[in-house]
Design a protein around this motif. Structure first.
Motif, short mmCIF file in Angstrom:
data_model
loop_
_atom_site.label_atom_id
_atom_site.label_comp_id
_atom_site.label_asym_id
_atom_site.label_seq_id
_atom_site.Cartn_x
_atom_site.Cartn_y
_atom_site.Cartn_z
N LEU A 72 0.83 -1.20 0.00
CA LEU A 72 0.00 0.00 0.00
C LEU A 72 0.87 1.25 0.00
CD1 LEU A 72 -2.78 -0.75 2.58
CD2 LEU A 72 -3.04 -0.48 0.16
N PHE A 74 0.73 3.52 1.93
CA PHE A 74 0.96 4.03 3.27
C PHE A 74 2.30 3.59 3.83
CE2 PHE A 74 -3.08 5.65 3.41
CZ PHE A 74 -4.02 4.70 3.08
N THR A 101 6.05 14.22 -2.48
CA THR A 101 4.68 14.11 -1.97
C THR A 101 4.39 12.66 -1.65
OG1 THR A 101 3.97 13.88 -4.23
CG2 THR A 101 3.76 16.05 -3.25
N ILE A 102 3.35 12.45 -0.89
CA ILE A 102 2.93 11.08 -0.61
C ILE A 102 2.16 10.56 -1.82
CG2 ILE A 102 2.85 11.21 1.86
CD1 ILE A 102 0.18 12.26 1.81
N TRP A 104 -0.58 8.95 -2.26
CA TRP A 104 -2.03 8.87 -2.28
C TRP A 104 -2.53 10.25 -1.89
CZ3 TRP A 104 -3.95 9.59 2.75
CH2 TRP A 104 -2.97 9.53 3.75
N ASP A 107 -7.98 13.53 1.82
CA ASP A 107 -8.88 14.67 1.78
C ASP A 107 -8.21 15.76 2.60
OD1 ASP A 107 -10.91 16.38 1.62
OD2 ASP A 107 -12.38 15.12 2.64
N TRP A 108 -7.64 16.80 1.92
CA TRP A 108 -6.82 17.76 2.64
C TRP A 108 -7.64 18.62 3.59
CZ3 TRP A 108 -2.04 16.96 3.39
CH2 TRP A 108 -1.29 16.30 2.42
N SER A 109 -8.96 18.61 3.47
CA SER A 109 -9.72 19.39 4.43
C SER A 109 -9.70 18.75 5.80
CB SER A 109 -11.16 19.54 3.96
OG SER A 109 -11.74 18.26 3.87
N ARG A 110 -9.29 17.46 5.87
CA ARG A 110 -9.29 16.79 7.15
C ARG A 110 -7.90 16.69 7.75
NH1 ARG A 110 -13.49 13.50 8.16
NH2 ARG A 110 -12.08 12.14 9.26
N MET A 111 -6.92 17.24 7.04
CA MET A 111 -5.55 17.12 7.53
C MET A 111 -5.01 18.51 7.79
SD MET A 111 -3.99 13.99 7.02
CE MET A 111 -4.40 12.50 6.22
N PRO A 112 -4.06 18.62 8.70
CA PRO A 112 -3.50 19.95 8.90
C PRO A 112 -2.75 20.39 7.67
CG PRO A 112 -2.27 18.31 10.11
CD PRO A 112 -3.47 17.62 9.56
N GLU A 114 -0.20 22.15 7.23
CA GLU A 114 1.26 22.21 7.19
C GLU A 114 1.89 20.90 6.75
OE1 GLU A 114 2.63 22.99 11.07
OE2 GLU A 114 2.11 21.03 11.84
N LEU A 115 1.09 19.82 6.73
CA LEU A 115 1.69 18.55 6.33
C LEU A 115 1.72 18.39 4.82
CD1 LEU A 115 0.22 16.01 8.83
CD2 LEU A 115 2.44 17.05 8.83
N ARG A 116 1.10 19.32 4.13
CA ARG A 116 1.00 19.17 2.69
C ARG A 116 2.29 19.68 2.08
NH1 ARG A 116 -4.24 20.91 -0.62
NH2 ARG A 116 -3.75 19.81 -2.55
N VAL A 117 2.96 18.82 1.34
CA VAL A 117 4.21 19.22 0.71
C VAL A 117 3.88 19.83 -0.62
CG1 VAL A 117 6.40 18.43 -0.14
CG2 VAL A 117 5.39 17.35 1.85
#
Lengths: 219, 518
Positions: A72, A74, A101-102, A104, A107-112, A114-117
């Motif tokens: 996976l 993950f 980037t990761i 997969w 849903d970025w609305s559910r993640m902080p 700052e973790l988005r590269v």
């Protein structure tokens, strides 16, 4: 007051000897002077494991789960250690995602946030989507004209990215050509080299691909 | 890598600051952890303006040990479809209903014979039954943001928001998903597909992009509900082994009726009248009403106190004493540990101390009917393992040893906690050893995998048996033996992990039940 005074009078213990049932003259077990052994010999063998159908099914499930989690997206591999010399074939052979980037998309609305590269592409790639849309309606000639105009704009705006501009537009055209007919040998055009991808094999897979040629004698 | 991050956040236990310029791998790992619900984030100690803080939920990480049990339970309750649904959601943390349905239908289709495929509606019905019985629940909207993320739900902006606080926790979204599972195209018929390849790809992309009406509604496995189910199973099997099959069926019926009405932390189920129980018994059990009453009386009088009587209306009101049952199960676990480790006479002393609370050395010898010397020996062994404690009761204010009572005692709760720690250490050791064995034999394993791959491709292309045997002989006999032994060891260790996890579950349930009742 018996027992008063720590250390005074050897042989006097801090607890009442009679109450705990130690008769005088009996030897106490030796006191421990080092940590207990890592694999002490067991006095009693443990019971055997349960072995029903349910247990075996769960065992199979567990092992399958372990195998599938490795596949996976993950499963994040540790960062590759830096090699001593950067090799040319690395560019075409690396299996890691090029941008960090990761693999997969959550849903970025559910993640902080700052973790988005955020992937940093060179300037002109942001204008590529706009260009692509226009291409379909206008035609190639006008595209080339626009590209030249943009090139001039960017030469004023960004210094040092001029070489990449030319390449970028060529890439753009090639990608458009690719989209039209997919019958091109994907292998050769995949990553913009003049060599077939098998050129970059470093012999690791040799001997494992012996599926087609078993009839011929191997020397 | 994920393991290292977990260690780092786990040890701090509280919130951990993540600087914005942190390593990319750390960011990726945090994303994965949040996706799987093992880590929560929120505005931290400095308020909404400050950096986000992350907190690791240790018990969620430990639930991964129990995944095979969850999946097996789903299979026994809802068949293969249910099993695959739960497996997919467990592996991916949280998913939307439409993606679950598509993936599961594809997987089922892949395993079916050629020409048949799985319809989405069957998968949807399995999904709905899982939601109706609360095994799956909706995820909270984005935590730490404080504003409604989806149209129909509002999360309270408190750190104690649970999925149950959502009003629509178990409401299925309206999705317009029709179709059948797609079989993955094997490489055999790739020629035909390549020409239509691009068009097929575009179509697939369009299908994937069609909004199914449930964007933003994510589902996760409701671990608590599975745990309640396991607890019920443990109680039923305990009754079955202590008494007989019929009594266990009665208890099963009682638990089934009160599944939905009992709170998760309740000490006992809602009172049920004997009439209700009689009506709800499964049709295969043709016992008369008077027999049922007799069984119920027997259950109530049993010293284990699984069932209690709370009133006389309706033919007698009965409850299942959940917390007492858990305490009894934990006590039985402790006793069996002592018995297996130290012998049945030490176990007798242990049980004696559990019942009589505080005993002197002399009294222990008398009650247990064990000669003094051996009793003393066993007591000291138990004391050194910390299963038994010594309590001093001074007669005089100066605590003189000759004038103090020394009483042996066993405290069930601290002993259970200690055993739980031992269980965790056991699982850790098992995992460590398994990884070690795998590392040691990595070369062998890779070689055997390669040879299997060669064999498989040979068989597909139709080679002669002579070639097959030639390839098989590339593994020498001692290597084969070594691989067999390795496989045997790894199976044993995995099985042991599963079994230790059952004990962990019992002890954990007992300990958490005591927390709520106090």
């Amino acid at each position: 007051m018996s027992g008063r005074g720590r250390g005074r009078g050897r042989g006097q213990l801090t607890f009442n000897v009679d109450a705990l049932g130690i008769r005088s003259g009996e030897s106490l077990p030796p006191s421990a002077v080092k940590p207990s052994p890592v694999f002490p010999p067991m006095q009693v063998q443990p019971l055997p494991l349960q072995a029903s159908e349910e247990v075996e099914y769960m065992l199979a499930l567990k092992q399958e789960l372990r195998a599938s989690t490795k596949v996976l997206p993950f499963y994040i591999m540790p960062a590759k250690p830096k090699k001593d010399v950067v090799r040319y074939s690395d560019k075409y052979q690396s299996s890691e995602p090029q941008n960090n980037t990761i693999e997969w998309s959550p849903d970025w609305s559910r993640m902080p946030a700052e973790l988005r590269v955020k992937v940093r592409k060179p300037l002109e790639s942001r204008e590529r989507p706009a260009l692509k849309r226009k291409v379909k309606s206008e035609g190639k000639q006008e595209v080339l004209q626009k590209l030249e105009k943009l090139e001039k704009k960017e030469q004023e705006a960004a210094s040092g990215e001029e070489e990449e501009d030319g390449e970028g537009k060529k890439k753009n055209e090639e990608e458009e050509e690719q989209e039209d007919d997919n019958d091109y040998d994907g292998e050769e055009f995949e990553e913009e080299t003049d060599y077939i991808m098998s050129y970059f094999d470093n012999g690791e897979d040799f001997g494992g691909d012996s599926d087609d040629n078993m009839d011929e004698a191997t020397y | 890598m994920n393991g290292e991050i977990k260690k780092m956040t786990g040890t701090s236990a509280g919130p951990a600051l993540v600087k914005s310029r942190c390593h990319l791998q750390v960011k990726k790992s945090l994303c994965v952890l949040v996706q799987h619900g093992m880590c929560v984030f929120g505005s931290g100690r400095r308020g909404p303006g400050g950096p986000t803080e992350y907190r690791c939920l240790v018990e969620r990480i430990l639930y991964t040990l129990r995944f095979p049990r969850y999946i097996y339970t789903a299979k026994s309750l809802y068949g293969d479809t249910g099993e695959l649904i739960v497996e997919e959601v467990l592996q991916r943390g949280e998913m939307t209903m439409s993606s679950v349905v598509k993936t599961v239908a594809d997987r089922l289709t892949h395993n079916m014979e050629d020409g048949r495929s799985m319809d989405y509606s069957e998968v949807i019905s399995a999904f709905s039954s899982l939601v109706d019985t609360h095994f799956l629940q909706r995820c909270l909207a984005a935590c730490g943001k404080g504003n409604a993320a989806t149209s129909s739900e509002k999360t309270p902006n408190s750190s104690a928001a649970t999925p149950e606080s959502l009003t629509d926790c178990y409401k299925l979204p309206q999705i317009n998903l029709r179709g059948r599972g797609k079989r993955r195209r094997s490489s055999g018929d790739s020629d035909v597909d390549q020409r239509g390849g691009k068009r097929a790809k575009l179509e697939n992309k369009e299908v994937n992009r069609t909004l199914c009406g449930d964007e933003g509604v994510f589902w996760q496995v409701n671990f608590e509900r599975f745990h309640l189910h396991f607890r019920d199973q443990a109680i039923i099997s305990a009754v079955a082994s202590k008494m007989d099959q019929t009594s266990s069926e009665i208890v099963r019926t009682m638990l089934r009726i009160s599944e939905m009405t009992t709170q998760p932390n309740a000490a006992y189920t809602q009172p049920l009248s004997a009439n209700e129980i009689f009506r709800a018994l499964p049709a295969s059990y043709n016992i008369s009403r008077s027999t049922l009453d007799q069984y119920l009386t027997l259950l109530v009088d049993d010293p284990m106190e699984f069932v209690g009587k709370s009133g006389d209306s309706g033919g007698g009101m009965y409850v299942v004493n959940l917390h007492k049952a858990l305490a009894n199960l934990a006590r039985a676990t402790l006793e069996s540990v002592v018995q297996e480790r130290f012998g049945s006479r030490s176990a007798r002393i242990f049980r004696l101390l559990l019942r009589k609370r505080h005993l002197e050395q002399k009294q222990v010898e008398d009650f247990a009917m064990i000669p003094a010397k051996e009793a003393k020996d066993m007591l000291y062994t138990l004391l050194s393992e910390n299963l038994v404690q010594l309590q001093e009761i001074p007669k005089t204010p100066d605590h003189a040893p000759s004038r103090t009572f020394y009483l042996y005692t066993v405290n069930q709760l601290p002993t259970a906690r200690m055993l739980l720690q031992h269980c965790y250490k056991t699982v850790g050791n098992l995992i460590e050893r398994r990884l070690f064995e795998t590392r040691e034999n990595k070369r062998h394993l890779e070689k055997s995998q390669r040879i299997e791959a060669i064999l498989a491709s040979l068989q597909v292309s139709g080679a002669e048996p002579a070639q097959l045997t030639e390839v098989e002989e590339m593994i020498t006999a001692p290597e084969r033996q070594q691989l067999e032994a390795l496989k045997h060891h790894i199976n044993k260790m995995d099985s042991s992990e599963n079994q230790v996890d059952e004990t962990i579950f019992l002890l954990e349930s007992y300990i958490s039940s005591t927390k709520t009742s106090h």
